[in-house]
Design a protein around this motif. Sequence first.
Motif, mmCIF file in Angstrom:
data_model
loop_
_atom_site.group_PDB
_atom_site.id
_atom_site.type_symbol
_atom_site.label_atom_id
_atom_site.label_comp_id
_atom_site.label_asym_id
_atom_site.label_seq_id
_atom_site.Cartn_x
_atom_site.Cartn_y
_atom_site.Cartn_z
ATOM 1 N N PRO A 52 0.808 -1.225 0.000
ATOM 2 C CA PRO A 52 0.000 0.000 0.000
ATOM 3 C C PRO A 52 0.842 1.277 0.000
ATOM 4 N N ALA A 53 2.001 1.256 0.650
ATOM 5 C CA ALA A 53 2.860 2.442 0.674
ATOM 6 C C ALA A 53 3.369 2.759 -0.733
ATOM 7 N N ALA A 54 3.673 1.738 -1.506
ATOM 8 C CA ALA A 54 4.128 1.946 -2.887
ATOM 9 C C ALA A 54 2.999 2.524 -3.728
ATOM 10 N N ALA A 55 1.786 2.034 -3.526
ATOM 11 C CA ALA A 55 0.633 2.546 -4.265
ATOM 12 C C ALA A 55 0.388 4.014 -3.919
ATOM 13 N N GLU A 56 0.484 4.349 -2.643
ATOM 14 C CA GLU A 56 0.276 5.733 -2.232
ATOM 15 C C GLU A 56 1.371 6.642 -2.795
ATOM 16 N N ALA A 57 2.605 6.150 -2.833
ATOM 17 C CA ALA A 57 3.703 6.934 -3.402
ATOM 18 C C ALA A 57 3.475 7.163 -4.895
ATOM 19 N N ALA A 58 3.019 6.130 -5.596
ATOM 20 C CA ALA A 58 2.731 6.258 -7.026
ATOM 21 C C ALA A 58 1.620 7.276 -7.253
ATOM 22 N N ALA A 59 0.565 7.201 -6.457
ATOM 23 C CA ALA A 59 -0.553 8.138 -6.608
ATOM 24 C C ALA A 59 -0.093 9.567 -6.345
ATOM 25 N N ALA A 60 0.700 9.766 -5.299
ATOM 26 C CA ALA A 60 1.167 11.107 -4.966
ATOM 27 C C ALA A 60 2.064 11.675 -6.057
ATOM 28 N N ALA A 61 2.910 10.835 -6.636
ATOM 29 C CA ALA A 61 3.859 11.306 -7.645
ATOM 30 C C ALA A 61 3.215 11.501 -9.015
ATOM 31 N N LEU A 62 2.267 10.644 -9.368
ATOM 32 C CA LEU A 62 1.734 10.661 -10.735
ATOM 33 C C LEU A 62 0.453 11.469 -10.910
ATOM 34 N N ASN A 63 -0.308 11.653 -9.839
ATOM 35 C CA ASN A 63 -1.549 12.429 -9.962
ATOM 36 C C ASN A 63 -1.208 13.846 -10.401
ATOM 37 N N GLY A 64 -1.835 14.301 -11.467
ATOM 38 C CA GLY A 64 -1.586 15.639 -11.995
ATOM 39 C C GLY A 64 -0.462 15.699 -13.017
ATOM 40 N N SER A 65 0.201 14.563 -13.261
ATOM 41 C CA SER A 65 1.250 14.553 -14.287
ATOM 42 C C SER A 65 0.602 14.429 -15.663
ATOM 43 N N PHE A 66 1.401 14.556 -16.703
ATOM 44 C CA PHE A 66 0.888 14.542 -18.069
ATOM 45 C C PHE A 66 1.312 13.282 -18.812
ATOM 46 N N LEU A 67 0.404 12.758 -19.615
ATOM 47 C CA LEU A 67 0.685 11.648 -20.521
ATOM 48 C C LEU A 67 -0.159 11.872 -21.767
ATOM 49 N N HIS A 68 0.469 11.900 -22.921
ATOM 50 C CA HIS A 68 -0.223 12.166 -24.196
ATOM 51 C C HIS A 68 -1.020 13.462 -24.137
ATOM 52 N N GLY A 69 -0.457 14.470 -23.435
ATOM 53 C CA GLY A 69 -1.099 15.782 -23.385
ATOM 54 C C GLY A 69 -2.300 15.874 -22.469
ATOM 55 N N ARG A 70 -2.516 14.867 -21.641
ATOM 56 C CA ARG A 70 -3.660 14.884 -20.725
ATOM 57 C C ARG A 70 -3.170 14.814 -19.287
ATOM 58 N N VAL A 71 -3.887 15.466 -18.387
ATOM 59 C CA VAL A 71 -3.547 15.449 -16.969
ATOM 60 C C VAL A 71 -4.094 14.154 -16.367
ATOM 61 N N LEU A 72 -3.190 13.346 -15.807
ATOM 62 C CA LEU A 72 -3.601 12.066 -15.225
ATOM 63 C C LEU A 72 -4.274 12.257 -13.869
ATOM 64 N N ILE A 73 -5.246 11.406 -13.616
ATOM 65 C CA ILE A 73 -5.864 11.298 -12.293
ATOM 66 C C ILE A 73 -5.431 9.942 -11.765
ATOM 67 N N VAL A 74 -4.679 9.941 -10.682
ATOM 68 C CA VAL A 74 -4.207 8.705 -10.079
ATOM 69 C C VAL A 74 -4.549 8.749 -8.600
ATOM 70 N N ARG A 75 -5.336 7.769 -8.168
ATOM 71 C CA ARG A 75 -5.785 7.725 -6.767
ATOM 72 C C ARG A 75 -6.134 6.302 -6.404
ATOM 73 N N PRO A 76 -6.270 6.032 -5.107
ATOM 74 C CA PRO A 76 -6.731 4.696 -4.719
ATOM 75 C C PRO A 76 -8.118 4.435 -5.327
ATOM 76 N N ALA A 77 -8.300 3.220 -5.822
ATOM 77 C CA ALA A 77 -9.585 2.861 -6.422
ATOM 78 C C ALA A 77 -10.622 2.637 -5.334
ATOM 79 N N HIS A 78 -11.841 3.059 -5.604
ATOM 80 C CA HIS A 78 -12.962 2.839 -4.697
ATOM 81 C C HIS A 78 -13.658 1.544 -5.091
ATOM 82 N N ALA A 79 -14.401 0.977 -4.180
ATOM 83 C CA ALA A 79 -15.161 -0.242 -4.478
ATOM 84 C C ALA A 79 -16.063 -0.003 -5.688
ATOM 85 N N GLY A 80 -16.066 -0.927 -6.597
ATOM 86 C CA GLY A 80 -16.901 -0.820 -7.774
ATOM 87 C C GLY A 80 -16.196 -0.228 -8.974
ATOM 88 N N GLU A 81 -14.961 0.223 -8.809
ATOM 89 C CA GLU A 81 -14.203 0.773 -9.950
ATOM 90 C C GLU A 81 -13.404 -0.323 -10.594
#
Length: 81
Positions: A52-81
């Motif tokens: 979980p610590a690695a997942a949280e680090a990935a979310a913190a580092a990658l959320n708001g970054s750019f890929l193919h000209g789009r702003v990424l949304i990276v966060r813990p998945a909620h139930a049903g996603e």
Amino acid sequence: MHLYLGNLSYLTTAEELAALLAPFGPFAAPQLVLDPATGLSRGYALAEFDDPAAAEAAAAALNGSFLHGRVLIVRPAHAGE
């Protein structure tokens, strides 16, 4: 822990997402969610981290970054996603 990766370009591949996530630790290959009728990407993916610590680090580092000209949304998945 599962991560939601959203606002993806339809050109994004699972390999590109794997390369983004690799520096944060071991994870299951990202799964792009496809539209069953068309087979095209729905613009989001899920990836599962063992640590979980690695997942949280990935979310913190990658959320708001750019890929193919789009702003990424990276966060813990909620139930049903």
